[in-house]
Design a protein around this motif. Sequence first.
Motif, PDB file in Angstrom:
ATOM      1  N   VAL A 140      10.525  35.150  51.069  1.00  0.00           N
ATOM      2  CA  VAL A 140      11.387  35.065  52.247  1.00  0.00           C
ATOM      3  C   VAL A 140      12.790  35.538  51.917  1.00  0.00           C
ATOM      4  O   VAL A 140      13.430  36.269  52.688  1.00  0.00           O
ATOM      5  CB  VAL A 140      11.413  33.606  52.783  1.00  0.00           C
ATOM      6  N   GLU A 141      13.287  35.134  50.747  1.00  0.00           N
ATOM      7  CA  GLU A 141      14.646  35.505  50.332  1.00  0.00           C
ATOM      8  C   GLU A 141      14.782  37.033  50.226  1.00  0.00           C
ATOM      9  O   GLU A 141      15.757  37.616  50.726  1.00  0.00           O
ATOM     10  CB  GLU A 141      14.960  34.843  48.983  1.00  0.00           C
ATOM     11  N   ASN A 142      13.784  37.673  49.605  1.00  0.00           N
ATOM     12  CA  ASN A 142      13.838  39.137  49.460  1.00  0.00           C
ATOM     13  C   ASN A 142      13.735  39.833  50.817  1.00  0.00           C
ATOM     14  O   ASN A 142      14.443  40.812  51.078  1.00  0.00           O
ATOM     15  CB  ASN A 142      12.696  39.606  48.556  1.00  0.00           C
ATOM     16  N   ASN A 143      12.853  39.312  51.673  1.00  0.00           N
ATOM     17  CA  ASN A 143      12.726  39.910  53.010  1.00  0.00           C
ATOM     18  C   ASN A 143      14.001  39.766  53.816  1.00  0.00           C
ATOM     19  O   ASN A 143      14.402  40.673  54.551  1.00  0.00           O
ATOM     20  CB  ASN A 143      11.565  39.249  53.759  1.00  0.00           C
ATOM     21  N   MET A 144      14.667  38.620  53.659  1.00  0.00           N
ATOM     22  CA  MET A 144      15.907  38.379  54.419  1.00  0.00           C
ATOM     23  C   MET A 144      17.038  39.283  53.948  1.00  0.00           C
ATOM     24  O   MET A 144      17.863  39.741  54.744  1.00  0.00           O
ATOM     25  CB  MET A 144      16.310  36.908  54.304  1.00  0.00           C
ATOM     26  N   LYS A 145      17.095  39.538  52.647  1.00  0.00           N
ATOM     27  CA  LYS A 145      18.124  40.457  52.129  1.00  0.00           C
ATOM     28  C   LYS A 145      17.918  41.860  52.703  1.00  0.00           C
ATOM     29  O   LYS A 145      18.883  42.523  53.105  1.00  0.00           O
ATOM     30  CB  LYS A 145      18.054  40.504  50.596  1.00  0.00           C
ATOM     31  N   LYS A 146      16.658  42.278  52.735  1.00  0.00           N
ATOM     32  CA  LYS A 146      16.365  43.595  53.290  1.00  0.00           C
ATOM     33  C   LYS A 146      16.690  43.634  54.788  1.00  0.00           C
ATOM     34  O   LYS A 146      17.231  44.617  55.308  1.00  0.00           O
ATOM     35  CB  LYS A 146      14.881  43.912  53.051  1.00  0.00           C
ATOM     36  N   GLU A 147      16.368  42.511  55.472  1.00  0.00           N
ATOM     37  CA  GLU A 147      16.641  42.434  56.905  1.00  0.00           C
ATOM     38  C   GLU A 147      18.141  42.471  57.184  1.00  0.00           C
ATOM     39  O   GLU A 147      18.596  43.085  58.153  1.00  0.00           O
ATOM     40  CB  GLU A 147      16.032  41.133  57.459  1.00  0.00           C
ATOM     41  N   LEU A 148      18.933  41.837  56.328  1.00  0.00           N
ATOM     42  CA  LEU A 148      20.397  41.820  56.501  1.00  0.00           C
ATOM     43  C   LEU A 148      20.960  43.245  56.404  1.00  0.00           C
ATOM     44  O   LEU A 148      21.827  43.650  57.194  1.00  0.00           O
ATOM     45  CB  LEU A 148      21.038  40.916  55.439  1.00  0.00           C
ATOM     46  N   GLU A 149      20.459  44.002  55.437  1.00  0.00           N
ATOM     47  CA  GLU A 149      20.918  45.390  55.279  1.00  0.00           C
ATOM     48  C   GLU A 149      20.577  46.213  56.535  1.00  0.00           C
ATOM     49  O   GLU A 149      21.401  47.008  57.016  1.00  0.00           O
ATOM     50  CB  GLU A 149      20.250  46.015  54.051  1.00  0.00           C
ATOM     51  N   ASN A 150      19.337  46.007  57.062  1.00  0.00           N
ATOM     52  CA  ASN A 150      18.930  46.746  58.271  1.00  0.00           C
ATOM     53  C   ASN A 150      19.810  46.390  59.468  1.00  0.00           C
ATOM     54  O   ASN A 150      20.186  47.250  60.266  1.00  0.00           O
ATOM     55  CB  ASN A 150      17.468  46.441  58.587  1.00  0.00           C
ATOM     56  N   ARG A 151      20.117  45.092  59.622  1.00  0.00           N
ATOM     57  CA  ARG A 151      20.944  44.651  60.739  1.00  0.00           C
ATOM     58  C   ARG A 151      22.367  45.255  60.662  1.00  0.00           C
ATOM     59  O   ARG A 151      22.930  45.681  61.670  1.00  0.00           O
ATOM     60  CB  ARG A 151      21.048  43.118  60.748  1.00  0.00           C
TER      61      ARG A 151
END
Length: 754
Positions: free
Chosen positions: A179-190
Amino acid sequence: MIERVKLKNWKSHHETKLEFDEGVNALIGTMGSGKSSVMEAVVFAFYGTTPSHNSRDITLDDLIRRNPSQADKAIVEIEFRIGKESYSVRREIERDKGTTHSELRKEGELIEAPSTREVTEQVEKLLGLNFKAFSRAIYSEQNNLDLFLNMRPGTRKKRIDELLDIDRFEDARKNTVKVENNMKKELENRQEALGELEDEIDEEELEELEKEIESKKERIEKLQESLEEREKKLENRNKELKELEDKKEEVEQLEEKKTKLETKKQSIQERINEAEEKIEGIEDPERELEKNRKQKEKLEDKNEKLGKLREKKKYLEKHTEEIGEEIEQLEEEAEEFEKFEELEEELEELEEKTDKIKKKGNSYYAERTNLEESLKTLKETDGDCPTCGQEMDKEHREKVVSERKQKIQELKQKEKELRQKLEDKDERKEKVVEKRDELLEYKSSEDKLKEEREELEEKKEKLQDIVEEVEKLGEEFSEEKLEELEKKIDQLESVEEIRELEEKKEHIEEKLEETAEELEDIDFDEEKLETLRDEISELKEKRSAEKQELKSDKEIVEEKEKRLEQMQSQVEKKHELEKEVEKLDQVLDYVYSYKTALKETQIELRQKFVARLNDLMDDIWTQVYPYNDYYSIRLNVEEDYLVEILDSDNNWISAEAEVSGGERHSAALVMRLALSFTISPKIQLLMLDEPTHNMDSAAVEKLAETLRQNSDNLLKQMFIVTHDIALESAATGKLYRLEKKNTETGLTEVEEVN
């Protein structure tokens, strides 16, 4: 504490009721007598499944009694006590439908029903255990007393973690990292999407578009008001039209109805004339009809009885023939058992040949895999050939690739041939094993042969009785008599038909009079109908023109609103992205803290549980183990839950490899008792099925003595299911003997000893 168990049509139990006390309760019986079924019923009552059903080895239908006749429903009910409160659980299984009813009661009052899942959830809360924990810690299936002791240390640690649900912390921690890795990637996309939106939004265009839409909507509103007035006028005219059309349709329907009634009346009169011709000349046809019907009924009863007797005769003849064939087969089987040793030797030889084929196949597979890997490397190589060192030109590459492909195909063919050989050997092994198992049954052929001969004589006597009865009935009944009676009855039934037809004719005449009166009462004007239709047509044309104009304006507004919605959506999306970016930053901080806490909690819980378990095992060991050469037992956390025993030299040694069988059984029993104490303090229960597996007579007697003398100190209630009568002396509670006295019915009979 479990106080009562009631079974109805459960496996080999027809109707069984058992009561239990505190201490050691024992169920003694030979293999297959139905004693283990009682413990399975307890598990099923609590959780709606059994270990065999949960692992899909059996279906729920397999739990319903099949002998001596197949039952359609099985019922299991147990009464138990937790503290001072009494509870009962009842479950019902129906064939081909599964569990159809479940209920849980407290002090006789219903607290949950009929859902199987919801009743199971309530039971889990009461016991503090789910099915997995109960079946591993409380219920020891046949010969599985030393289940935990036989596990590898790492596996034991994993299974005990699962019992305590500690394994969920490790799963949660791994999921948290994902979840942590997915959220970091999601933050960059946002953050990237937010930058793009800020460049796209035009505030001036947005304001101009809103003004244009407002102007068009005002025009649409005026058109709609005009259209509404026209719609009301058209609605009123349509109502008038509907009333006139309904009257016209009613007149047409009544005319049609009148014609049909007259035709039907004529048809009925013709049928009356035909029926009167059939009974012409017969005096009192109704009385004659009744007399013939009674004679027919008697003949049909005899015919039905004759048919049943012939079926029974056919069945007995077939069954007698089958018994005769089985007797011949049993006589042959008695001579077949001598081939048993030959089959054992053939089975060993097949095992050796199978191993050789597998080794050869593995060799071919490894060679082919290496060739395929080298082929991939060869296609990607630009320099010298990795095999021979020559320069890798096009011709050389194609030659080498072709040779290797050919070799690969040859190896695949060899593998295929070996697989076929292996399948042939496996098929032969299955047949040899099947034949060997059949030969084992031949030992009992002589007794069975005697029974079959007695049954054959009995069937022959019954068959002779039926043959005599068939001959007697055959003289009293004939198809010709029955056929003649049916013809007479068919002719005489015309009198009933005439009565029914006269009633129908009278009813039709009444309907004709009613229809004529209805036609006179209807007021209808055809000219007024046509004038109204012309007016409605004109109103529809004007309405259509206004609708088209309104539709055109709405389409323009719709297109502009779509554009406005897109632009507003971009503005809204920008605000949402700003909030999401801020929220993701905060959540990432929390996820990191949560991940760390999960790992620390898992370690702390495991340490506390093992410490508690070791304290309990130390206390129980002195009560279970009667000698002075070993003083304590523990789980070594540092060695992945290795089970160790403290010897007289104060050294901890492995209980899994360095002690005798009796000491291993003592260690296994202590672990079971301690796990039961730790995991289920509410019920303090242990269920042992065949705990004396692989124990000699001395060890069995010692186990019985230990349980008899120390059961009150060890656990509140214990169940022992065994074929070993030496364990009868271990019972301090109830003792039952179970057996199948009647082999034909296959039903379990229960005798209470104390």
